[in-house]
Design a protein around this motif. Structure first.
Motif, short mmCIF file in Angstrom:
data_model
loop_
_atom_site.label_atom_id
_atom_site.label_comp_id
_atom_site.label_asym_id
_atom_site.label_seq_id
_atom_site.Cartn_x
_atom_site.Cartn_y
_atom_site.Cartn_z
N ALA A 15 0.84 -1.20 0.00
CA ALA A 15 0.00 0.00 0.00
C ALA A 15 0.87 1.25 0.00
N GLU A 16 0.43 2.27 -0.72
CA GLU A 16 1.16 3.54 -0.73
C GLU A 16 1.05 4.25 0.61
N GLN A 17 -0.08 4.05 1.28
CA GLN A 17 -0.36 4.74 2.55
C GLN A 17 -1.03 3.77 3.51
N ILE A 18 -0.63 3.84 4.79
CA ILE A 18 -1.26 3.04 5.83
C ILE A 18 -1.65 3.97 6.97
N ARG A 19 -2.93 3.96 7.32
CA ARG A 19 -3.42 4.74 8.45
C ARG A 19 -3.27 3.89 9.70
N ILE A 20 -2.74 4.49 10.77
CA ILE A 20 -2.48 3.76 12.01
C ILE A 20 -2.93 4.60 13.20
N GLY A 21 -3.15 3.93 14.33
CA GLY A 21 -3.63 4.60 15.54
C GLY A 21 -2.54 4.99 16.51
N LYS A 23 1.59 6.91 17.03
CA LYS A 23 2.57 7.82 16.45
C LYS A 23 3.99 7.31 16.63
N GLU A 24 4.17 6.28 17.47
CA GLU A 24 5.48 5.66 17.67
C GLU A 24 5.35 4.18 17.34
N PHE A 25 6.24 3.67 16.50
CA PHE A 25 6.14 2.29 16.05
C PHE A 25 7.45 1.86 15.41
N GLN A 26 7.55 0.59 15.09
CA GLN A 26 8.68 0.08 14.32
C GLN A 26 8.16 -0.40 12.98
N CYS A 27 8.80 0.02 11.91
CA CYS A 27 8.45 -0.46 10.58
C CYS A 27 9.39 -1.61 10.26
N GLU A 46 3.90 15.70 14.20
CA GLU A 46 3.37 15.56 12.84
C GLU A 46 2.26 14.51 12.81
N THR A 47 1.56 14.41 11.70
CA THR A 47 0.50 13.42 11.55
C THR A 47 0.82 12.37 10.50
N GLN A 48 2.00 12.48 9.89
CA GLN A 48 2.41 11.48 8.92
C GLN A 48 3.92 11.38 8.87
N LEU A 49 4.38 10.23 8.34
CA LEU A 49 5.82 9.94 8.31
C LEU A 49 6.09 8.90 7.23
N VAL A 50 7.20 9.04 6.52
CA VAL A 50 7.60 8.08 5.50
C VAL A 50 8.75 7.24 6.04
N CYS A 51 8.63 5.91 5.91
CA CYS A 51 9.71 5.03 6.34
C CYS A 51 10.90 5.22 5.40
N PRO A 52 12.10 5.43 5.96
CA PRO A 52 13.27 5.66 5.10
C PRO A 52 13.74 4.40 4.36
N TYR A 58 3.04 6.46 6.46
CA TYR A 58 2.18 6.16 7.61
C TYR A 58 1.47 7.44 8.02
N VAL A 59 0.15 7.36 8.19
CA VAL A 59 -0.67 8.51 8.57
C VAL A 59 -1.38 8.19 9.88
N HIS A 60 -1.21 9.06 10.87
CA HIS A 60 -1.87 8.85 12.16
C HIS A 60 -3.36 9.13 12.04
N ASP A 61 -4.17 8.18 12.52
CA ASP A 61 -5.62 8.32 12.55
C ASP A 61 -6.07 8.04 13.98
N PRO A 62 -6.39 9.09 14.75
CA PRO A 62 -6.75 8.90 16.16
C PRO A 62 -8.01 8.06 16.36
N ALA A 63 -8.78 7.81 15.32
CA ALA A 63 -9.98 6.98 15.44
C ALA A 63 -9.63 5.49 15.48
N LEU A 64 -8.38 5.14 15.13
CA LEU A 64 -7.95 3.74 15.14
C LEU A 64 -7.27 3.40 16.46
N ALA A 65 -7.47 2.17 16.92
CA ALA A 65 -6.79 1.67 18.13
C ALA A 65 -5.36 1.30 17.78
N GLN A 66 -4.55 1.08 18.81
CA GLN A 66 -3.14 0.72 18.63
C GLN A 66 -2.99 -0.55 17.79
#
Length: 87
Positions: A15-21, A23-27, A46-52, A58-66
């Protein structure tokens, strides 16, 4: 010392974009054995971040759970190999 679980995320669908609940994670890029180095990412204010490594946006969506993502299935659930001792 308290520990918090940092979600590990994969993009097996490409996927080009993944919405997640979170803001801190491991890709991980993809499910092992096709994963890239597991990189810790923090969006900060920020509300989005690209994995290097894999360029997943990755786009933060507060409506989604962890444990949720859109598309579904991006949160990696590690399992112990057969015969491994239980913690």
């Amino acid at each position: 010392m308290a520990q918090t679980l940092v979600p590990h995320l994969v993009n097996d669908l490409g996927a080009e974009q993944i919405r997640i609940g979170v803001k801190e994670f491991q890709c991980m890029g993809a499910t092992p054995p096709h994963d890239h180095p597991h990189v810790y990412l923090d969006m900060g204010d920020e509300t989005q971040l690209v994995c290097p490594y894999c360029s997943t946006l990755y786009v933060h969506d507060p409506a989604l759970a962890q444990s949720e993502s859109e598309p579904p299935g991006a949160v990696f659930a590690a399992t112990a190999p057969p015969g491994a001792p239980e913690a």
